[in-house]
Design an enzyme around this catalytic site. Structure first.
Site, PDB file in Angstrom:
ATOM      1  N   ARG A  11     -10.887-206.912  18.627  1.00 48.91           N
ATOM      2  CA  ARG A  11     -11.383-206.172  17.472  1.00 48.91           C
ATOM      3  C   ARG A  11     -10.509-206.497  16.262  1.00 48.91           C
ATOM      4  O   ARG A  11      -9.428-207.049  16.388  1.00 48.91           O
ATOM      5  CB  ARG A  11     -11.368-204.672  17.774  1.00 48.91           C
ATOM      6  N   SER A  13      -9.043-204.426  14.045  1.00 46.88           N
ATOM      7  CA  SER A  13      -8.030-203.470  13.599  1.00 46.88           C
ATOM      8  C   SER A  13      -6.628-204.040  13.791  1.00 46.88           C
ATOM      9  O   SER A  13      -6.400-204.920  14.634  1.00 46.88           O
ATOM     10  CB  SER A  13      -8.158-202.154  14.364  1.00 46.88           C
ATOM     11  N   LYS A  83      -7.754-197.816  28.647  1.00 46.57           N
ATOM     12  CA  LYS A  83      -8.390-196.502  28.656  1.00 46.57           C
ATOM     13  C   LYS A  83      -9.775-196.525  28.006  1.00 46.57           C
ATOM     14  O   LYS A  83     -10.563-195.602  28.211  1.00 46.57           O
ATOM     15  CB  LYS A  83      -7.505-195.476  27.947  1.00 46.57           C
ATOM     16  N   ASP A  84     -10.076-197.585  27.243  1.00 46.91           N
ATOM     17  CA  ASP A  84     -11.373-197.686  26.577  1.00 46.91           C
ATOM     18  C   ASP A  84     -12.417-198.426  27.406  1.00 46.91           C
ATOM     19  O   ASP A  84     -13.566-198.547  26.987  1.00 46.91           O
ATOM     20  CB  ASP A  84     -11.226-198.408  25.231  1.00 46.91           C
ATOM     21  N   SER A 128     -11.078-186.651  21.312  1.00 44.88           N
ATOM     22  CA  SER A 128     -11.013-186.711  22.770  1.00 44.88           C
ATOM     23  C   SER A 128     -11.180-185.328  23.380  1.00 44.88           C
ATOM     24  O   SER A 128     -10.421-184.404  23.067  1.00 44.88           O
ATOM     25  CB  SER A 128      -9.659-187.305  23.190  1.00 44.88           C
ATOM     26  N   ARG A 130     -10.503-184.600  26.404  1.00 40.11           N
ATOM     27  CA  ARG A 130      -9.297-184.408  27.223  1.00 40.11           C
ATOM     28  C   ARG A 130      -8.159-183.851  26.372  1.00 40.11           C
ATOM     29  O   ARG A 130      -7.469-182.898  26.771  1.00 40.11           O
ATOM     30  CB  ARG A 130      -8.893-185.751  27.843  1.00 40.11           C
ATOM     31  N   ARG A 131      -7.945-184.447  25.208  1.00 45.12           N
ATOM     32  CA  ARG A 131      -6.877-183.964  24.329  1.00 45.12           C
ATOM     33  C   ARG A 131      -7.185-182.572  23.786  1.00 45.12           C
ATOM     34  O   ARG A 131      -6.284-181.734  23.669  1.00 45.12           O
ATOM     35  CB  ARG A 131      -6.658-184.959  23.189  1.00 45.12           C
ATOM     36  N   LYS A 132      -8.441-182.325  23.439  1.00 45.75           N
ATOM     37  CA  LYS A 132      -8.811-180.998  22.936  1.00 45.75           C
ATOM     38  C   LYS A 132      -8.503-179.921  23.971  1.00 45.75           C
ATOM     39  O   LYS A 132      -7.935-178.876  23.649  1.00 45.75           O
ATOM     40  CB  LYS A 132     -10.303-180.969  22.577  1.00 45.75           C
ATOM     41  N   ARG A 154     -11.923-189.950  13.806  1.00 42.25           N
ATOM     42  CA  ARG A 154     -12.256-191.332  14.183  1.00 42.25           C
ATOM     43  C   ARG A 154     -11.545-192.289  13.247  1.00 42.25           C
ATOM     44  O   ARG A 154     -10.950-191.895  12.269  1.00 42.25           O
ATOM     45  CB  ARG A 154     -13.778-191.558  14.098  1.00 42.25           C
ATOM     46  N   VAL A 157      -5.742-196.417  13.495  1.00 42.55           N
ATOM     47  CA  VAL A 157      -4.547-195.574  13.416  1.00 42.55           C
ATOM     48  C   VAL A 157      -4.171-195.284  11.968  1.00 42.55           C
ATOM     49  O   VAL A 157      -3.863-194.145  11.601  1.00 42.55           O
ATOM     50  CB  VAL A 157      -3.366-196.235  14.162  1.00 42.55           C
ATOM     51  N   GLN A 158      -4.200-196.317  11.110  1.00 43.49           N
ATOM     52  CA  GLN A 158      -3.817-196.107   9.720  1.00 43.49           C
ATOM     53  C   GLN A 158      -4.769-195.150   9.015  1.00 43.49           C
ATOM     54  O   GLN A 158      -4.337-194.310   8.211  1.00 43.49           O
ATOM     55  CB  GLN A 158      -3.770-197.448   8.974  1.00 43.49           C
ATOM     56  N   THR A 159      -6.064-195.261   9.313  1.00 43.61           N
ATOM     57  CA  THR A 159      -7.049-194.350   8.722  1.00 43.61           C
ATOM     58  C   THR A 159      -6.775-192.920   9.147  1.00 43.61           C
ATOM     59  O   THR A 159      -6.849-191.981   8.340  1.00 43.61           O
ATOM     60  CB  THR A 159      -8.470-194.758   9.138  1.00 43.61           C
ATOM     61  N   ARG A 160      -6.428-192.734  10.395  1.00 46.30           N
ATOM     62  CA  ARG A 160      -6.153-191.393  10.906  1.00 46.30           C
ATOM     63  C   ARG A 160      -4.893-190.815  10.257  1.00 46.30           C
ATOM     64  O   ARG A 160      -4.858-189.634   9.894  1.00 46.30           O
ATOM     65  CB  ARG A 160      -6.008-191.433  12.428  1.00 46.30           C
ATOM     66  N   CYS A 249     -17.172-190.462  29.165  1.00 43.66           N
ATOM     67  CA  CYS A 249     -16.587-189.824  27.980  1.00 43.66           C
ATOM     68  C   CYS A 249     -16.960-188.355  27.883  1.00 43.66           C
ATOM     69  O   CYS A 249     -16.447-187.639  27.030  1.00 43.66           O
ATOM     70  CB  CYS A 249     -17.080-190.530  26.724  1.00 43.66           C
TER      71      CYS A 249
END
Length: 300
Positions: A11, A13, A83-84, A128, A130-132, A154, A157-160, A249
């Site tokens: 990808r 990114s 994990k994806d 996620s 799972r994280r929630k 979504r 990483v930099q966008t987040r 998911c």
């Protein structure tokens, strides 16, 4: 294989390119005069950022286009965050090698110096399930006087991190592995609160780079040179458990395994309906199939 060029799909990114660079470096270090070429592609998961993955195909949206490119012979390998990866891969393809596992932990990222004092509600960014689930459980201990509200997050990483800086969230949850591979671990603009894998269980395969390729490609000796056996065993076990659970998911499932005293230790969490189930098991390396069965049973 002297002077052979291996085309590796990735990808676009920064994180994906950095991760693929690690694989390319490992291949070229293996010798034999092999060169690598990165082939950048944009996936459906990268194009659609205004919807949760659950709404348009789940994790497979990051993988499908690379699998088709592999089958067409446009690329020789594809690099994914393990994990994806979906449980079922296209016929003729497989995970041919994995690199050594990076830090598997989840991390709560906040702005340095930001105080939560006096706040009645914390807004945490994560898409996620799972994280929630786990941040709600953990949050009652970390911030007993505050409500936790999770909002979808979504983007790369930099966008987040930019959304965090703009104040859209009080904190966001990211994977330690990605932050470290991007060189952000020492960035003083942020504070990182790491969750231990025993209580805040990572996604199956978190921290592992999976290299997907065509089976019986004739490059098996190369794959064996770059493959990390420990990470491979852990990933196979974690994916086996997820497959037994028929996990996708749409369920908040965490699975993490590691070697302890020549045995495999497994942690798991799953919520189906209103009940949250957790496991903590040990098994011999010669009985990993049985360990997977026990783990899946305990989480069902």
């Amino acid at each position: 294989m002297k002077d052979k060029v291996i085309r590796i799909g990735t990808r676009r990114s920064d994180l994906a390119v950095a991760q693929t660079g690690l694989v390319a470096e490992a291949i070229e270090k293996a010798g034999n005069g092999i060169l690598t070429e990165l082939v950048l592609k944009q996936t459906e998961g990268d194009r659609i950022l205004d919807k949760p993955l659950l709404e348009f195909g789940g994790k497979g949206v990051f993988v499908t286009e690379f699998e088709q490119a592999l089958l067409r012979g446009e690329i020789d390998l594809a690099v994914h965050s393990a994990k994806d990866m979906p449980m079922e891969l296209e016929e003729g393809l497989g995970i041919v090698a994995v690199l050594e596992r990076e830090d598997p932990r989840d991390v709560l990222v906040t702005l340095a110096g930001r105080s939560f004092l006096g706040k009645k509600e914390l807004v945490i960014g994560t898409s996620s399930l799972r994280r929630k689930m786990q941040i709600h459980e953990t949050g009652t201990m970390l911030w007993p006087d505050m409500e936790i509200r999770c909002e979808n997050l979504r983007g790369n990483v930099q966008t987040r991190l930019l959304k965090l800086a703009k104040g859209e969230y009080d904190g966001i949850i990211l994977a330690a592995a990605g932050l470290k591979r991007l060189g952000l671990w020492e960035d003083k603009r942020y504070e990182y609160q790491c969750f231990d894998c025993e209580s805040f269980v990572p996604a199956g395969g978190q921290g592992i780079l999976a290299i997907e390729g065509r089976i019986n490609s004739g490059m098996e000796s190369l794959y064996a040179q770059i493959n990390d056996e420990n990470a491979s065993l852990c990933l196979n076990l974690e994916r086996h458990i997820l497959k037994l659970l028929d996990a996708g998911c749409h369920e908040p499932i965490g699975i993490y395994s590691r070697f302890v005293d020549r045995k495999m230790e497994v942690f798991g969490v799953n919520r189906r309906g209103e009940e949250t189930k957790r496991i903590h098991l040990f098994g011999a390396l010669t009985e990993l199939d049985h360990l997977a069965q026990l783990a899946a049973k305990g989480l069902s």
